[in-house]
Design a protein around this motif. Sequence first.
Motif, PDB file in Angstrom:
ATOM      1  N   ALA A  33       2.305  53.106  13.947  1.00 17.89           N
ATOM      2  CA  ALA A  33       1.871  52.242  13.066  1.00 17.89           C
ATOM      3  C   ALA A  33       0.060  52.291  14.063  1.00 17.89           C
ATOM      4  CB  ALA A  33       2.264  50.911  14.161  1.00 17.89           C
ATOM      5  N   PRO A  34      -0.783  52.058  12.789  1.00 20.68           N
ATOM      6  CA  PRO A  34      -2.428  52.242  13.483  1.00 20.68           C
ATOM      7  C   PRO A  34      -3.461  51.313  13.392  1.00 20.68           C
ATOM      8  CG  PRO A  34      -1.952  52.322  11.272  1.00 20.68           C
ATOM      9  CD  PRO A  34      -0.823  52.055  11.313  1.00 20.68           C
ATOM     10  N   VAL A  35      -2.435  50.054  12.911  1.00 20.53           N
ATOM     11  CA  VAL A  35      -2.589  48.506  13.600  1.00 20.53           C
ATOM     12  C   VAL A  35      -1.949  47.907  13.537  1.00 20.53           C
ATOM     13  CG1 VAL A  35      -4.910  46.726  13.186  1.00 20.53           C
ATOM     14  CG2 VAL A  35      -5.394  48.889  12.077  1.00 20.53           C
ATOM     15  N   PRO A  36      -1.678  46.880  15.077  1.00 21.66           N
ATOM     16  CA  PRO A  36      -0.063  46.375  15.107  1.00 21.66           C
ATOM     17  C   PRO A  36      -0.876  45.271  14.109  1.00 21.66           C
ATOM     18  CG  PRO A  36      -1.177  46.656  17.129  1.00 21.66           C
ATOM     19  CD  PRO A  36      -1.682  47.818  16.066  1.00 21.66           C
ATOM     20  N   THR A  37      -0.103  44.260  13.104  1.00 17.76           N
ATOM     21  CA  THR A  37       0.446  42.944  13.289  1.00 17.76           C
ATOM     22  C   THR A  37       0.853  41.976  14.167  1.00 17.76           C
ATOM     23  OG1 THR A  37       2.799  42.713  12.932  1.00 17.76           O
ATOM     24  CG2 THR A  37       0.907  43.591  10.690  1.00 17.76           C
ATOM     25  N   ARG A  38       1.375  42.161  15.041  1.00 18.79           N
ATOM     26  CA  ARG A  38       1.633  41.861  16.486  1.00 18.79           C
ATOM     27  C   ARG A  38       1.572  42.610  17.359  1.00 18.79           C
ATOM     28  NH1 ARG A  38       4.739  39.255  11.957  1.00 18.79           N
ATOM     29  NH2 ARG A  38       3.844  36.968  11.956  1.00 18.79           N
ATOM     30  N   ARG A  39       1.483  42.075  19.134  1.00 20.99           N
ATOM     31  CA  ARG A  39       2.285  42.899  19.046  1.00 20.99           C
ATOM     32  C   ARG A  39       3.258  42.592  20.239  1.00 20.99           C
ATOM     33  NH1 ARG A  39      -2.711  45.200  19.444  1.00 20.99           N
ATOM     34  NH2 ARG A  39      -4.529  43.708  20.205  1.00 20.99           N
ATOM     35  N   GLN A  44      11.438  41.275  14.446  1.00 21.42           N
ATOM     36  CA  GLN A  44      12.293  39.748  15.049  1.00 21.42           C
ATOM     37  C   GLN A  44      12.990  39.483  13.595  1.00 21.42           C
ATOM     38  OE1 GLN A  44       9.132  38.628  17.659  1.00 21.42           O
ATOM     39  NE2 GLN A  44       8.232  39.757  17.618  1.00 21.42           N
ATOM     40  N   GLY A  45      14.020  39.411  13.139  1.00 15.11           N
ATOM     41  CA  GLY A  45      14.235  39.419  12.075  1.00 15.11           C
ATOM     42  C   GLY A  45      13.117  39.132  11.287  1.00 15.11           C
ATOM     43  N   CYS A  46      13.482  37.474  10.577  1.00 17.09           N
ATOM     44  CA  CYS A  46      12.548  36.381  10.155  1.00 17.09           C
ATOM     45  C   CYS A  46      11.316  35.979  11.171  1.00 17.09           C
ATOM     46  CB  CYS A  46      12.912  35.161   9.597  1.00 17.09           C
ATOM     47  SG  CYS A  46      15.328  35.158   8.880  1.00 17.09           S
ATOM     48  N   PHE A  47      11.264  36.422  11.852  1.00 12.52           N
ATOM     49  CA  PHE A  47       9.853  35.582  13.031  1.00 12.52           C
ATOM     50  C   PHE A  47       8.981  37.390  12.990  1.00 12.52           C
ATOM     51  CE2 PHE A  47      13.609  33.831  14.408  1.00 12.52           C
ATOM     52  CZ  PHE A  47      13.239  32.456  14.931  1.00 12.52           C
ATOM     53  N   TYR A  71      23.748  43.017  -1.288  1.00 13.71           N
ATOM     54  CA  TYR A  71      23.445  42.688   0.077  1.00 13.71           C
ATOM     55  C   TYR A  71      22.194  41.664   0.001  1.00 13.71           C
ATOM     56  CZ  TYR A  71      23.294  42.880   5.330  1.00 13.71           C
ATOM     57  OH  TYR A  71      22.555  42.920   6.597  1.00 13.71           O
ATOM     58  N   ARG A  72      22.946  40.458   0.163  1.00 12.65           N
ATOM     59  CA  ARG A  72      21.987  39.008  -0.152  1.00 12.65           C
ATOM     60  C   ARG A  72      20.818  38.538   0.517  1.00 12.65           C
ATOM     61  NH1 ARG A  72      21.741  38.860  -5.988  1.00 12.65           N
ATOM     62  NH2 ARG A  72      23.787  39.001  -7.050  1.00 12.65           N
ATOM     63  N   TYR A  73      20.443  37.915  -0.439  1.00 12.47           N
ATOM     64  CA  TYR A  73      18.896  38.000   0.917  1.00 12.47           C
ATOM     65  C   TYR A  73      19.224  36.194   1.309  1.00 12.47           C
ATOM     66  CZ  TYR A  73      14.839  35.935   2.866  1.00 12.47           C
ATOM     67  OH  TYR A  73      13.705  35.588   3.660  1.00 12.47           O
ATOM     68  N   HIS A  74      19.375  35.407   2.381  1.00 10.22           N
ATOM     69  CA  HIS A  74      19.864  34.475   3.047  1.00 10.22           C
ATOM     70  C   HIS A  74      18.686  33.514   3.396  1.00 10.22           C
ATOM     71  CE1 HIS A  74      21.715  36.001   6.541  1.00 10.22           C
ATOM     72  NE2 HIS A  74      22.085  37.473   5.345  1.00 10.22           N
ATOM     73  N   GLY A  75      17.714  34.322   3.923  1.00 10.71           N
ATOM     74  CA  GLY A  75      16.347  33.883   4.460  1.00 10.71           C
ATOM     75  C   GLY A  75      17.502  33.191   6.111  1.00 10.71           C
ATOM     76  N   THR A  76      18.228  33.884   7.046  1.00 15.55           N
ATOM     77  CA  THR A  76      18.565  34.086   8.068  1.00 15.55           C
ATOM     78  C   THR A  76      18.695  35.159   8.971  1.00 15.55           C
ATOM     79  OG1 THR A  76      21.258  33.396   8.273  1.00 15.55           O
ATOM     80  CG2 THR A  76      18.908  31.025   8.090  1.00 15.55           C
ATOM     81  N   VAL A  77      18.500  35.641   9.963  1.00 19.24           N
ATOM     82  CA  VAL A  77      18.737  36.183  10.714  1.00 19.24           C
ATOM     83  C   VAL A  77      20.270  37.085  10.832  1.00 19.24           C
ATOM     84  CG1 VAL A  77      18.671  38.155  12.816  1.00 19.24           C
ATOM     85  CG2 VAL A  77      16.916  36.913  12.517  1.00 19.24           C
TER      86      VAL A  77
END
Length: 170
Positions: A33-39, A44-47, A71-77
């Motif tokens: 990773a050259p530049v992290p979006t978060r530390r 973290q799944g949906c987070f 593999y359907r999307y259900h929007g939760t981890v």
Amino acid sequence: LEIVLAKRRGDTKPQHLAPQSLVDCATGSSASAPVPTRRTTHCQGCFGCEPAIAVDFLATANWSVPLESDYRYHGTVGACAIDTHESDNKKRWSVRPYAVPLMNETAMAAAVVEYGAIMTVIDLPASLYQYAGGVYDDAEHCNPNYPAHVVTIVGFGVETMSDVSSKKYW
């Protein structure tokens, strides 16, 4: 990934891959990773997830993102419903990460032409929430030192203004 896969295969209709599989299954840390979006060092799944972690996961886990129809999307981890160690995992393709040198627009353009799309991380100023179309330009409020939103670059060009000036865009 869908665009790159379609270009590689010569498909005119990209396959719809399953983002839920990454939400449920991508874990680990990223060395590329050259530049992290978060530390963070893991998804973290949906987070959220640093994009390079997901790419590294795909490259090292030796499996393909399944189709969304499988593999359907259900929007939760959820629990990972893919055995990443199975040898008969319907392997359709593999991921080889390609890093574009930072702040090198020539290399970015070459990568877009070769792969059809590249992923990048941009700042998320308040004005972007109001974006509805056209060329987005808010250099005054964008902070290149705080990338927070992943976007896909699929092309580039030059916009000619009414005063005959021009501006590059991605």
